[in-house]
Design an enzyme around this catalytic site. Structure first.
Site, PDB file in Angstrom:
ATOM      1  N   ASN A  87      -9.931   0.273   1.506  1.00  0.00           N
ATOM      2  CA  ASN A  87      -8.483   0.303   1.316  1.00  0.00           C
ATOM      3  C   ASN A  87      -8.165  -0.174  -0.107  1.00  0.00           C
ATOM      4  O   ASN A  87      -8.309  -1.362  -0.398  1.00  0.00           O
ATOM      5  CB  ASN A  87      -7.851  -0.619   2.376  1.00  0.00           C
ATOM      6  CG  ASN A  87      -6.339  -0.709   2.256  1.00  0.00           C
ATOM      7  OD1 ASN A  87      -5.758  -0.276   1.262  1.00  0.00           O
ATOM      8  ND2 ASN A  87      -5.709  -1.289   3.257  1.00  0.00           N
ATOM      9  N   CYS A 108       0.826  -1.220   0.000  1.00  0.00           N
ATOM     10  CA  CYS A 108       0.000   0.000   0.000  1.00  0.00           C
ATOM     11  C   CYS A 108       0.857   1.266   0.000  1.00  0.00           C
ATOM     12  O   CYS A 108       0.349   2.357  -0.239  1.00  0.00           O
ATOM     13  CB  CYS A 108      -0.913   0.011   1.209  1.00  0.00           C
ATOM     14  SG  CYS A 108      -1.904  -1.471   1.357  1.00  0.00           S
ATOM     15  N   HIS A 140      -2.608   7.007   3.818  1.00  0.00           N
ATOM     16  CA  HIS A 140      -3.142   5.766   3.256  1.00  0.00           C
ATOM     17  C   HIS A 140      -4.470   5.467   3.950  1.00  0.00           C
ATOM     18  O   HIS A 140      -4.582   5.545   5.176  1.00  0.00           O
ATOM     19  CB  HIS A 140      -2.135   4.635   3.491  1.00  0.00           C
ATOM     20  CG  HIS A 140      -2.662   3.287   3.149  1.00  0.00           C
ATOM     21  ND1 HIS A 140      -3.424   3.049   2.031  1.00  0.00           N
ATOM     22  CD2 HIS A 140      -2.557   2.088   3.803  1.00  0.00           C
ATOM     23  CE1 HIS A 140      -3.756   1.767   2.001  1.00  0.00           C
ATOM     24  NE2 HIS A 140      -3.245   1.167   3.064  1.00  0.00           N
TER      25      HIS A 140
HETATM   26  O1  UT7 Z   1      -3.008  -1.473   3.917  1.00  0.00           O
HETATM   27  C1  UT7 Z   1      -2.521  -2.424   4.784  1.00  0.00           C
HETATM   28  C2  UT7 Z   1      -3.586  -3.475   4.911  1.00  0.00           C
HETATM   29  N1  UT7 Z   1      -3.993  -3.869   6.199  1.00  0.00           N
HETATM   30  C3  UT7 Z   1      -4.441  -3.071   7.185  1.00  0.00           C
HETATM   31  O2  UT7 Z   1      -4.414  -1.890   7.165  1.00  0.00           O
HETATM   32  C4  UT7 Z   1      -5.015  -3.813   8.362  1.00  0.00           C
HETATM   33  C5  UT7 Z   1      -4.813  -3.133   9.678  1.00  0.00           C
HETATM   34  N2  UT7 Z   1      -5.656  -3.786  10.673  1.00  0.00           N
HETATM   35  C6  UT7 Z   1      -6.950  -3.458  10.849  1.00  0.00           C
HETATM   36  O3  UT7 Z   1      -7.467  -2.551  10.215  1.00  0.00           O
HETATM   37  C7  UT7 Z   1      -7.719  -4.194  11.915  1.00  0.00           C
HETATM   38  O4  UT7 Z   1      -6.839  -5.043  12.611  1.00  0.00           O
HETATM   39  C8  UT7 Z   1      -8.905  -5.037  11.329  1.00  0.00           C
HETATM   40  C9  UT7 Z   1     -10.005  -4.114  10.830  1.00  0.00           C
HETATM   41  C10 UT7 Z   1      -8.451  -5.939  10.208  1.00  0.00           C
HETATM   42  C11 UT7 Z   1      -9.491  -5.905  12.455  1.00  0.00           C
HETATM   43  O5  UT7 Z   1      -9.901  -5.081  13.528  1.00  0.00           O
HETATM   44  P1  UT7 Z   1      -9.457  -5.429  15.015  1.00  0.00           P
HETATM   45  O6  UT7 Z   1     -10.064  -4.412  15.880  1.00  0.00           O
HETATM   46  O7  UT7 Z   1      -7.959  -5.549  15.027  1.00  0.00           O
HETATM   47  O8  UT7 Z   1     -10.162  -6.813  15.246  1.00  0.00           O
HETATM   48  P2  UT7 Z   1      -9.511  -8.198  15.667  1.00  0.00           P
HETATM   49  O9  UT7 Z   1      -8.889  -8.846  14.492  1.00  0.00           O
HETATM   50  O10 UT7 Z   1      -8.713  -8.025  16.909  1.00  0.00           O
HETATM   51  O11 UT7 Z   1     -10.824  -8.997  16.038  1.00  0.00           O
HETATM   52  C12 UT7 Z   1     -11.683  -8.593  17.135  1.00  0.00           C
HETATM   53  C13 UT7 Z   1     -12.911  -9.481  17.106  1.00  0.00           C
HETATM   54  C14 UT7 Z   1     -12.590 -10.955  16.976  1.00  0.00           C
HETATM   55  O12 UT7 Z   1     -13.574 -11.674  17.716  1.00  0.00           O
HETATM   56  P3  UT7 Z   1     -13.262 -12.242  19.177  1.00  0.00           P
HETATM   57  O13 UT7 Z   1     -12.108 -13.183  18.980  1.00  0.00           O
HETATM   58  O14 UT7 Z   1     -12.920 -11.044  20.003  1.00  0.00           O
HETATM   59  O15 UT7 Z   1     -14.536 -12.913  19.542  1.00  0.00           O
HETATM   60  C15 UT7 Z   1     -12.777 -11.249  15.513  1.00  0.00           C
HETATM   61  O16 UT7 Z   1     -13.105 -12.581  15.263  1.00  0.00           O
HETATM   62  O17 UT7 Z   1     -13.716  -9.149  15.967  1.00  0.00           O
HETATM   63  C16 UT7 Z   1     -13.922 -10.333  15.173  1.00  0.00           C
HETATM   64  N3  UT7 Z   1     -13.938  -9.949  13.760  1.00  0.00           N
HETATM   65  C17 UT7 Z   1     -15.073  -9.609  13.121  1.00  0.00           C
HETATM   66  N4  UT7 Z   1     -16.339  -9.509  13.521  1.00  0.00           N
HETATM   67  C18 UT7 Z   1     -17.245  -9.128  12.617  1.00  0.00           C
HETATM   68  C19 UT7 Z   1     -12.882  -9.851  12.906  1.00  0.00           C
HETATM   69  N5  UT7 Z   1     -13.324  -9.465  11.707  1.00  0.00           N
HETATM   70  C20 UT7 Z   1     -14.674  -9.299  11.810  1.00  0.00           C
HETATM   71  C21 UT7 Z   1     -15.655  -8.881  10.894  1.00  0.00           C
HETATM   72  N6  UT7 Z   1     -16.940  -8.818  11.346  1.00  0.00           N
HETATM   73  N7  UT7 Z   1     -15.382  -8.570   9.626  1.00  0.00           N
END
Ligand code: UT7
Length: 336
Positions: A285, A115, A255
């Site tokens: 993104n 990115c 970004h």
């Molecule tokens: O350009 C570079 C590309 N990548 C990025 O920029 C990614 C950077 N990271 C992020 O933006 C965030 O880490 C995400 C948006 C991908 C995820 O958000 P998060 O706040 O870090 O969530 P997490 O992965 O820690 O998950 C928290 C909870 C989990 O459930 P439990 O284990 O707490 O029960 C996940 O299973 O949210 C759950 N979860 C979802 N729930 C509903 C993860 N994805 C989803 C979803 N819908 N799409």
């Protein structure tokens, strides 16, 4: 920076027509509009039509950038395309654009910096102009990420979108244009954001296809932590190299990955909302296309003025990061 001053002579972007909303995604994976908006700020994204590939999106953005610069393809000496979702492994998207644009004098290559690709490409391409090697370089960030997403993986499929942005770089009035380039990488974090198969280590086999290894794999929270660290860090580094401080930022064009990452950078830089360009709610993104699309929209909204310090900053697969500090060389007319 030493040498000829280099700025943005023209810009253009293109996003495909089809819009996929969070509500559409609710019907595809176990997610909700509420979760996506709260955790990312994204509401919808654009998705390429079945007959569109990355060079098709890039071509339209490039044509618009050339028109905006009042230049023709014949004036272009070099084409650099930043993409992680090229039409195919080779030839490069840049060579495809060279052909489609009929830019017969231009050299052409692709650059992969995730990115951060557009920031990397502008940073490096600007040096070919500053040194006198070339006069006009077309830089394109273009992605069709929808083709390398696992639409059953809610960790990844909700955050990306398709699109392209382009800029024509060239000489500008002395003292204006790109003041500093700050690029960096942390290869040790590469495993947190990758497409594991399809290269020489894991060539395509039935097994790699069955394991869904030809899609984006991401450890979101590790990438998030990296992003929060480097966005502020690279911006401050770039400003320092330009002899400026955070008080001198006129507009930050970050970004567009996650509104929480942008908010944390804004806090570190003590920046009010009106000094930050945000459009991720509508486009999600778009990886290497995200910064140039946001820059074009800032122009269209009349937010780029002569003498204003515009800072572009990104992070992404690699892991990579980088920033450009640009003293804008003309007041851009609002288009919306
Ligand atoms: O350009 C570079 C590309 N990548 C990025 O920029 C990614 C950077 N990271 C992020 O933006 C965030 O880490 C995400 C948006 C991908 C995820 O958000 P998060 O706040 O870090 O969530 P997490 O992965 O820690 O998950 C928290 C909870 C989990 O459930 P439990 O284990 O707490 O029960 C996940 O299973 O949210 C759950 N979860 C979802 N729930 C509903 C993860 N994805 C989803 C979803 N819908 N799409």
């Amino acid at each position: 920076m030493a040498g000829i001053s280099v700025g943005f002579l023209g810009m253009g972007y293109y996003v495909p027509e089809k819009v996929l909303t969070n509500f559409d995604l609710e019907k595809m994976v176990d997610t909700s509009n509420e979760w996506i908006v709260e955790r990312t700020g994204i509401r919808e994204r654009h998705i390429a039509a079945p007959d569109q590939a990355t060079s098709d999106l890039g071509l339209i953005a490039a044509q618009r950038a050339l028109e905006d610069a009042h230049l023709s393809a014949d004036d272009i000496d070099l084409i650099v395309v930043a993409s992680e979702s090229p039409d195919m492994k080779f030839p490069s998207v840049a060579c495809m654009l060279q052909d489609k644009l009929n830019a017969s004098h231009a050299a052409a290559f692709d650059l992969g910096a995730g990115c951060t690709g557009f920031v990397y490409a502008c940073g490096i391409a600007s040096q070919t102009i500053a040194s006198g090697l070339y006069k006009h370089v077309l830089v394109v960030g273009a992605e069709t990420l929808s083709r390398i997403l696992n639409w059953q993986d809610r960790n990844t499929c909700i955050i990306f979108g398709d699109g392209a942005g382009a800029a024509v770089l060239g000489p500008v009035e002395d003292g204006y244009g790109i003041l500093s380039v700050d690029l960096g990488a942390k290869g040790a974090g590469g495993k947190f954001l990758s497409m594991p198969a399809g290269g020489s280590r894991r060539p395509a086999t039935h097994e790699t296809v069955d394991n869904k290894e030809h899609f984006i794999h991401m450890n979101g929270s590790e990438v998030f932590k990296f992003a929060v660290r480097v966005m502020g860090h690279s911006t401050l580094n770039g400003l320092k190299k330009a002899g400026l401080t955070k008080k001198d930022i006129g507009l930050l064009v970050p970004h567009q990955a996650n509104i929480r990452i942008i908010a944390s950078a804004a806090k570190r830089l003590s920046l009010p909302e009106d000094k930050i360009m945000v459009n991720l709610d509508k486009y999600a993104n778009t990886s290497a296309a995200s910064v140039p699309i946001a820059l074009c929209q800032a122009r269209d909204q009349g937010r780029l003025y002569k003498g204003e310090n515009v800072v572009m900053v990104g992070f992404g697969a690699g892991l990579t990061y980088g920033s450009l500090v640009v003293k804008w060389h003309k007041t851009e007319e609002a288009k919306v």
